[in-house]
Design an enzyme around this catalytic site. Structure first.
Site, short mmCIF file in Angstrom:
data_model
loop_
_atom_site.label_atom_id
_atom_site.label_comp_id
_atom_site.label_asym_id
_atom_site.label_seq_id
_atom_site.Cartn_x
_atom_site.Cartn_y
_atom_site.Cartn_z
N ARG A 34 1.00 -1.23 -0.07
CA ARG A 34 -0.24 0.14 -0.32
C ARG A 34 0.70 1.43 -0.14
O ARG A 34 0.36 2.14 -1.01
CB ARG A 34 -0.91 0.28 1.39
CG ARG A 34 -1.77 1.26 0.85
CD ARG A 34 -3.11 1.21 2.47
NE ARG A 34 -3.64 -0.27 2.27
CZ ARG A 34 -3.62 -1.28 3.35
NH1 ARG A 34 -3.19 -0.40 4.43
NH2 ARG A 34 -4.27 -2.08 3.00
N ARG A 97 -2.29 8.05 10.05
CA ARG A 97 -2.05 6.27 9.83
C ARG A 97 -3.11 6.33 9.09
O ARG A 97 -4.27 6.87 8.72
CB ARG A 97 -2.21 6.03 11.59
CG ARG A 97 -3.01 4.13 10.80
CD ARG A 97 -3.14 3.33 11.73
NE ARG A 97 -4.08 2.50 12.30
CZ ARG A 97 -3.58 1.17 10.58
NH1 ARG A 97 -2.54 1.18 10.43
NH2 ARG A 97 -4.89 0.19 10.99
N GLY A 99 -4.82 3.44 7.53
CA GLY A 99 -5.29 2.05 8.13
C GLY A 99 -6.33 0.95 7.43
O GLY A 99 -7.14 1.94 7.12
N THR A 100 -6.28 0.05 7.77
CA THR A 100 -7.85 -0.76 7.65
C THR A 100 -8.02 -0.85 8.64
O THR A 100 -7.45 -1.60 9.74
CB THR A 100 -7.46 -1.94 6.84
OG1 THR A 100 -6.66 -3.11 7.43
CG2 THR A 100 -7.24 -1.47 5.36
N ASP A 208 -13.47 -5.63 7.23
CA ASP A 208 -13.95 -6.49 6.99
C ASP A 208 -15.71 -6.37 8.08
O ASP A 208 -15.05 -5.45 8.50
CB ASP A 208 -13.47 -7.22 8.35
CG ASP A 208 -11.81 -8.07 7.54
OD1 ASP A 208 -11.80 -9.56 7.26
OD2 ASP A 208 -11.05 -7.09 6.91
#
Length: 245
Positions: A34, A97, A99-100, A208
């Site tokens: 990424r 950040r 992020g996921t 998710d």
């Protein structure tokens, strides 16, 4: 290569091995792939800042004409803390950040959503070791800019050490305390920034849905989401730059 010197007494970077300049503003994805994808979109002729230990990082001139670094942190609080502290030692001062996360509870988050983090529940060992107690807050100005850049949504995230965690109890407790997203690094980043007196915030993409069954984003969607996170993070940096005020 003016920034390739230690700026924090007692900290000599040994995990990052800079090969070009470090910008004072840094986007922090966890995934090195990424980092590359975001650098290719946001930076003009990006140069590899670090490749040691597989923690790919890149520096280049961004769309606003200023230097920007995109540096992977790896997975989890311990790895993120190492990278963060060494970046601070090398001169970085503003961090976002990108992020996921997994969606928990019933707040209506869907796969592909992008949200700012307005506070992090510190349920991980690294932020606790750095002195976090209960919850940690990001920089308010950066967070407001992220909220605007991603369409106005901000959430409470919980930071944990376990990606695979089938226990029902902790999730129910986190939801009761207001969390709607779970991830692994935000609390560490916020607390480390507080300790080092630098600025940090976080934007997350939902990959998710965590429930009785776990629903996961497709690889193609994940790649697109990663770049979107970089664009949102960069927009927030531009909104909060001294020239924008």
């Amino acid at each position: 290569m003016s920034h390739i010197v230690s700026r924090v007494p007692g900290v000599t970077p040994i995990h990052l091995k800079p090969a070009t300049e470090l910008a004072e503003r840094v986007l922090l994805p966890g995934d090195p792939h990424r980092a590359l994808a975001v650098a290719q979109v946001l930076l003009e002729q990006p140069k590899m800042f670090n490749h040691h230990r597989g923690l790919w990082g890149y520096t280049g001139v961004a769309r606003d004409g200023e230097l920007l670094t995109v540096q992977a942190t790896g997975m989890g609080g311990p790895s993120a803390a190492i990278v963060f502290h060494e970046l601070v030692a090398l001169g970085a001062r503003t961090f976002i950040r990108i992020g996921t996360c997994g969606a928990i509870g019933d707040d209506g988050l869907a796969i592909g959503d992008v949200v700012a983090v307005e506070r992090a529940l510190a349920e991980d060992g690294t932020s606790a070791a750095l002195g976090a107690n209960g919850e940690v807050m990001p920089d308010a100005i950066l967070t407001d800019a992220l909220r605007e850049a991603c369409g106005g949504r901000a959430v409470t995230a919980v930071s944990t050490d376990l990606f695979y965690d089938d226990r029902d109890g902790p999730v129910a407790d986190w939801v009761e305390r207001g969390a709607s997203a779970v991830e692994m690094e935000a609390a560490t980043l916020f607390q480390a920034a507080r300790v080092n007196r630098v600025l940090a915030a976080c934007v997350l993409g939902v990959t998710d849905i965590v429930g009785e069954e776990r629903h996961r984003i497709s690889q193609e969607q994940l790649a697109e989401l990663g770049v979107r996170l970089g664009e949102v993070g960069f927009e927030a940096l531009v909104r909060t730059s001294p020239t924008a005020r």
